[in-house]
Write a protein that holds these residues in place. Sequence first.
Motif, PDB file in Angstrom:
ATOM      1  N   VAL A 101      55.197  61.719  22.930  1.00  0.00           N
ATOM      2  CA  VAL A 101      54.000  61.337  22.215  1.00  0.00           C
ATOM      3  C   VAL A 101      53.050  60.529  22.917  1.00  0.00           C
ATOM      4  CG1 VAL A 101      53.396  59.551  20.733  1.00  0.00           C
ATOM      5  CG2 VAL A 101      55.647  61.032  20.138  1.00  0.00           C
ATOM      6  N   GLU A 102      51.134  60.645  22.932  1.00  0.00           N
ATOM      7  CA  GLU A 102      50.546  60.424  23.939  1.00  0.00           C
ATOM      8  C   GLU A 102      50.326  59.168  23.805  1.00  0.00           C
ATOM      9  OE1 GLU A 102      47.537  62.733  23.997  1.00  0.00           O
ATOM     10  OE2 GLU A 102      48.969  64.106  24.621  1.00  0.00           O
ATOM     11  N   ALA A 103      51.587  58.010  23.709  1.00  0.00           N
ATOM     12  CA  ALA A 103      51.499  56.875  23.871  1.00  0.00           C
ATOM     13  C   ALA A 103      52.062  55.920  24.539  1.00  0.00           C
ATOM     14  CB  ALA A 103      51.245  56.132  22.074  1.00  0.00           C
TER      15      ALA A 103
ATOM     16  N   ILE B 157      47.533  60.347  16.436  1.00  0.00           N
ATOM     17  CA  ILE B 157      49.024  59.667  16.126  1.00  0.00           C
ATOM     18  C   ILE B 157      49.165  59.078  15.479  1.00  0.00           C
ATOM     19  CG2 ILE B 157      50.887  58.203  17.046  1.00  0.00           C
ATOM     20  CD1 ILE B 157      49.814  58.985  20.026  1.00  0.00           C
ATOM     21  N   GLY B 158      49.195  57.806  14.927  1.00  0.00           N
ATOM     22  CA  GLY B 158      48.748  57.264  13.059  1.00  0.00           C
ATOM     23  C   GLY B 158      48.257  58.261  12.374  1.00  0.00           C
ATOM     24  N   GLU B 159      47.149  59.025  12.159  1.00  0.00           N
ATOM     25  CA  GLU B 159      46.962  59.309  11.160  1.00  0.00           C
ATOM     26  C   GLU B 159      48.044  60.848  10.714  1.00  0.00           C
ATOM     27  OE1 GLU B 159      43.418  62.239  11.818  1.00  0.00           O
ATOM     28  OE2 GLU B 159      42.311  60.037  10.568  1.00  0.00           O
ATOM     29  N   GLN B 160      48.412  61.325  11.909  1.00  0.00           N
ATOM     30  CA  GLN B 160      50.294  61.866  11.936  1.00  0.00           C
ATOM     31  C   GLN B 160      51.483  61.264  11.471  1.00  0.00           C
ATOM     32  OE1 GLN B 160      50.535  64.933  15.597  1.00  0.00           O
ATOM     33  NE2 GLN B 160      48.302  63.866  16.714  1.00  0.00           N
ATOM     34  N   VAL B 161      51.544  60.654  11.756  1.00  0.00           N
ATOM     35  CA  VAL B 161      52.554  59.446  10.937  1.00  0.00           C
ATOM     36  C   VAL B 161      52.036  58.973  10.016  1.00  0.00           C
ATOM     37  CG1 VAL B 161      53.648  59.690  13.883  1.00  0.00           C
ATOM     38  CG2 VAL B 161      52.766  57.428  12.641  1.00  0.00           C
TER      39      VAL B 161
ATOM     40  N   TYR C 164      50.067  42.965  16.045  1.00  0.00           N
ATOM     41  CA  TYR C 164      49.160  43.662  16.801  1.00  0.00           C
ATOM     42  C   TYR C 164      48.218  44.059  15.745  1.00  0.00           C
ATOM     43  CZ  TYR C 164      52.150  44.235  20.637  1.00  0.00           C
ATOM     44  OH  TYR C 164      53.381  44.223  22.010  1.00  0.00           O
ATOM     45  N   GLU C 165      46.608  44.218  15.701  1.00  0.00           N
ATOM     46  CA  GLU C 165      45.573  44.073  14.629  1.00  0.00           C
ATOM     47  C   GLU C 165      46.191  45.582  15.082  1.00  0.00           C
ATOM     48  OE1 GLU C 165      42.025  41.756  16.878  1.00  0.00           O
ATOM     49  OE2 GLU C 165      43.603  39.841  17.094  1.00  0.00           O
ATOM     50  N   ASN C 166      46.906  46.022  15.806  1.00  0.00           N
ATOM     51  CA  ASN C 166      45.797  47.783  15.216  1.00  0.00           C
ATOM     52  C   ASN C 166      47.164  48.639  14.353  1.00  0.00           C
ATOM     53  OD1 ASN C 166      47.112  47.266  18.202  1.00  0.00           O
ATOM     54  ND2 ASN C 166      47.791  49.572  18.280  1.00  0.00           N
ATOM     55  N   LEU C 167      48.037  47.075  14.213  1.00  0.00           N
ATOM     56  CA  LEU C 167      49.058  47.908  13.632  1.00  0.00           C
ATOM     57  C   LEU C 167      48.901  47.044  11.834  1.00  0.00           C
ATOM     58  CD1 LEU C 167      52.355  47.681  15.182  1.00  0.00           C
ATOM     59  CD2 LEU C 167      51.131  49.838  14.909  1.00  0.00           C
ATOM     60  N   ALA C 168      47.638  46.587  11.840  1.00  0.00           N
ATOM     61  CA  ALA C 168      47.193  46.378  10.625  1.00  0.00           C
ATOM     62  C   ALA C 168      47.908  46.254   9.572  1.00  0.00           C
ATOM     63  CB  ALA C 168      46.379  45.153  10.973  1.00  0.00           C
ATOM     64  N   ASP C 169      47.242  48.550   9.225  1.00  0.00           N
ATOM     65  CA  ASP C 169      47.578  48.985   8.409  1.00  0.00           C
ATOM     66  C   ASP C 169      48.927  49.984   8.317  1.00  0.00           C
ATOM     67  OD1 ASP C 169      44.845  48.524   7.333  1.00  0.00           O
ATOM     68  OD2 ASP C 169      44.156  48.822   8.584  1.00  0.00           O
ATOM     69  N   TRP C 170      49.146  49.344   9.702  1.00  0.00           N
ATOM     70  CA  TRP C 170      50.597  50.703   9.602  1.00  0.00           C
ATOM     71  C   TRP C 170      51.255  49.749   8.371  1.00  0.00           C
ATOM     72  CZ3 TRP C 170      52.401  53.965  12.813  1.00  0.00           C
ATOM     73  CH2 TRP C 170      51.035  54.205  14.111  1.00  0.00           C
ATOM     74  N   SER C 171      52.355  50.246   8.078  1.00  0.00           N
ATOM     75  CA  SER C 171      54.035  49.891   7.031  1.00  0.00           C
ATOM     76  C   SER C 171      55.327  50.247   7.973  1.00  0.00           C
ATOM     77  CB  SER C 171      54.136  50.494   5.795  1.00  0.00           C
ATOM     78  OG  SER C 171      53.902  51.673   5.766  1.00  0.00           O
ATOM     79  N   LEU C 172      56.246  49.315   7.626  1.00  0.00           N
ATOM     80  CA  LEU C 172      57.931  49.846   8.445  1.00  0.00           C
ATOM     81  C   LEU C 172      58.692  50.565   6.900  1.00  0.00           C
ATOM     82  CD1 LEU C 172      60.092  48.695  10.054  1.00  0.00           C
ATOM     83  CD2 LEU C 172      60.294  46.678   9.764  1.00  0.00           C
TER      84      LEU C 172
ATOM     85  N   LYS D 268      60.338  69.134  15.749  1.00  0.00           N
ATOM     86  CA  LYS D 268      59.083  70.396  15.880  1.00  0.00           C
ATOM     87  C   LYS D 268      58.500  70.053  16.674  1.00  0.00           C
ATOM     88  CE  LYS D 268      60.129  69.212  10.736  1.00  0.00           C
ATOM     89  NZ  LYS D 268      59.234  68.947   9.894  1.00  0.00           N
ATOM     90  N   LYS D 269      58.731  69.241  17.291  1.00  0.00           N
ATOM     91  CA  LYS D 269      57.603  68.227  17.715  1.00  0.00           C
ATOM     92  C   LYS D 269      56.274  67.539  17.667  1.00  0.00           C
ATOM     93  CE  LYS D 269      58.757  69.301  22.284  1.00  0.00           C
ATOM     94  NZ  LYS D 269      57.822  68.991  23.769  1.00  0.00           N
ATOM     95  N   GLU D 270      56.776  66.713  16.300  1.00  0.00           N
ATOM     96  CA  GLU D 270      56.643  66.623  16.265  1.00  0.00           C
ATOM     97  C   GLU D 270      56.097  64.499  15.899  1.00  0.00           C
ATOM     98  OE1 GLU D 270      56.552  69.056  11.434  1.00  0.00           O
ATOM     99  OE2 GLU D 270      56.876  66.934  11.595  1.00  0.00           O
ATOM    100  N   PRO D 271      55.071  64.291  16.008  1.00  0.00           N
ATOM    101  CA  PRO D 271      55.031  62.816  16.766  1.00  0.00           C
ATOM    102  C   PRO D 271      55.895  61.626  15.674  1.00  0.00           C
ATOM    103  CG  PRO D 271      52.803  63.136  15.978  1.00  0.00           C
ATOM    104  CD  PRO D 271      53.747  64.098  15.673  1.00  0.00           C
ATOM    105  N   ILE D 272      56.580  60.803  15.889  1.00  0.00           N
ATOM    106  CA  ILE D 272      57.298  59.845  15.222  1.00  0.00           C
ATOM    107  C   ILE D 272      58.097  58.610  15.992  1.00  0.00           C
ATOM    108  CG2 ILE D 272      59.705  60.832  16.127  1.00  0.00           C
ATOM    109  CD1 ILE D 272      60.499  60.167  12.920  1.00  0.00           C
ATOM    110  N   ILE D 273      57.586  57.321  14.985  1.00  0.00           N
ATOM    111  CA  ILE D 273      57.624  56.702  15.581  1.00  0.00           C
ATOM    112  C   ILE D 273      58.817  55.641  14.854  1.00  0.00           C
ATOM    113  CG2 ILE D 273      56.439  54.506  16.601  1.00  0.00           C
ATOM    114  CD1 ILE D 273      53.915  55.734  16.170  1.00  0.00           C
ATOM    115  N   VAL D 274      59.971  55.526  16.164  1.00  0.00           N
ATOM    116  CA  VAL D 274      61.275  54.706  15.318  1.00  0.00           C
ATOM    117  C   VAL D 274      61.367  52.961  16.095  1.00  0.00           C
ATOM    118  CG1 VAL D 274      61.944  56.657  14.918  1.00  0.00           C
ATOM    119  CG2 VAL D 274      63.160  55.575  16.417  1.00  0.00           C
ATOM    120  N   THR D 275      62.132  52.668  15.037  1.00  0.00           N
ATOM    121  CA  THR D 275      62.753  51.327  15.784  1.00  0.00           C
ATOM    122  C   THR D 275      64.354  52.358  16.657  1.00  0.00           C
ATOM    123  OG1 THR D 275      63.992  51.310  13.631  1.00  0.00           O
ATOM    124  CG2 THR D 275      61.825  49.999  13.746  1.00  0.00           C
TER     125      THR D 275
END
Length: 266
Positions: free
Chosen positions: A258-260, A6-10, A34-42, A60-67
């Motif tokens: 989204v599989e999370a 998921i991270g890679e895809q988004v 969240y340590e797993n979000l250390a390299d993520w950005s908003l 398109k059934k693509e993964p996305i994460i929104v606020t």
Amino acid sequence: GGNEGIGEQVDYKIIGIEPGAGIMQATETALEEYENLADWSLVESSSAAMASELQKAYDKKEPIIVTGWTPHWKFAKFDLKYLEDPKGVYGEAEVIQTLVREGLQEEQPSAYTVLDQFFWTPDDMANVMVEIQEGADPAEAAAAWVEENSDKVAEWTNGAEEVDGEKIKLAYVAWDSEIASTNVVGKVLESIGYDVDLLQLDAGPMFAAVAEGDADGMVAAWLPGTHASYMEEYGDKLVDLGPNLEGAAIGLVVPTYVEADSIEDL
Ligand code: PBE
């Protein structure tokens, strides 16, 4: 955590809204906690642009994460879920509160009475939001809701005497939820004779405007969590008229495909 897929895809991005929104501050905190979000950005954006990104990904059934937040029309339009937040960064259920300037009760008692009595449900708000999302002009959607819900409106105007074109200024931010609520309250105030001005601002300036008396009131304070920092800064110069809606929430939102299930799964 650690779902690289998921991270890679988004592209390790969370699609945000306007800087200044409480949900943006909360998400910055989530990226730290969240340590797993250390390299993520908003990604800073706008409420409208976030919604159109969501629409595009969804089609398109693509993964996305929104606020995301509730009430919001997106939950009626798409199959979505909140990611669990085991660290509690986004808080528990929120209420939306009405805040007015000092002196309003004495100077504009009818407006004060209406603002004090304004209270509706997440479904009420969502109904107005859906109309606007489907293309209705906000003022027209609000007027239609007011006409169709005269019983509820009568409770809000109960005891408020009609006025003769006195000016009232409501501050708001262009979040879909607040476009709906502010337009509805504006229409109700017009119905008892006010000349209503809706002043669109960013979040901080909205609180400042009411605290400094440049606006008469606002129906857009998400508490106790989302706007805690603004309340700390401006709270003692504001008159708190209590909740106008119960059962609001903020968080990270994804389509159900989204599989999370949790922020920790990202
Ligand atoms: N929102 C909608 C706002 C409050 C109302 C959740 C986008 C915010 O995060 O400040």
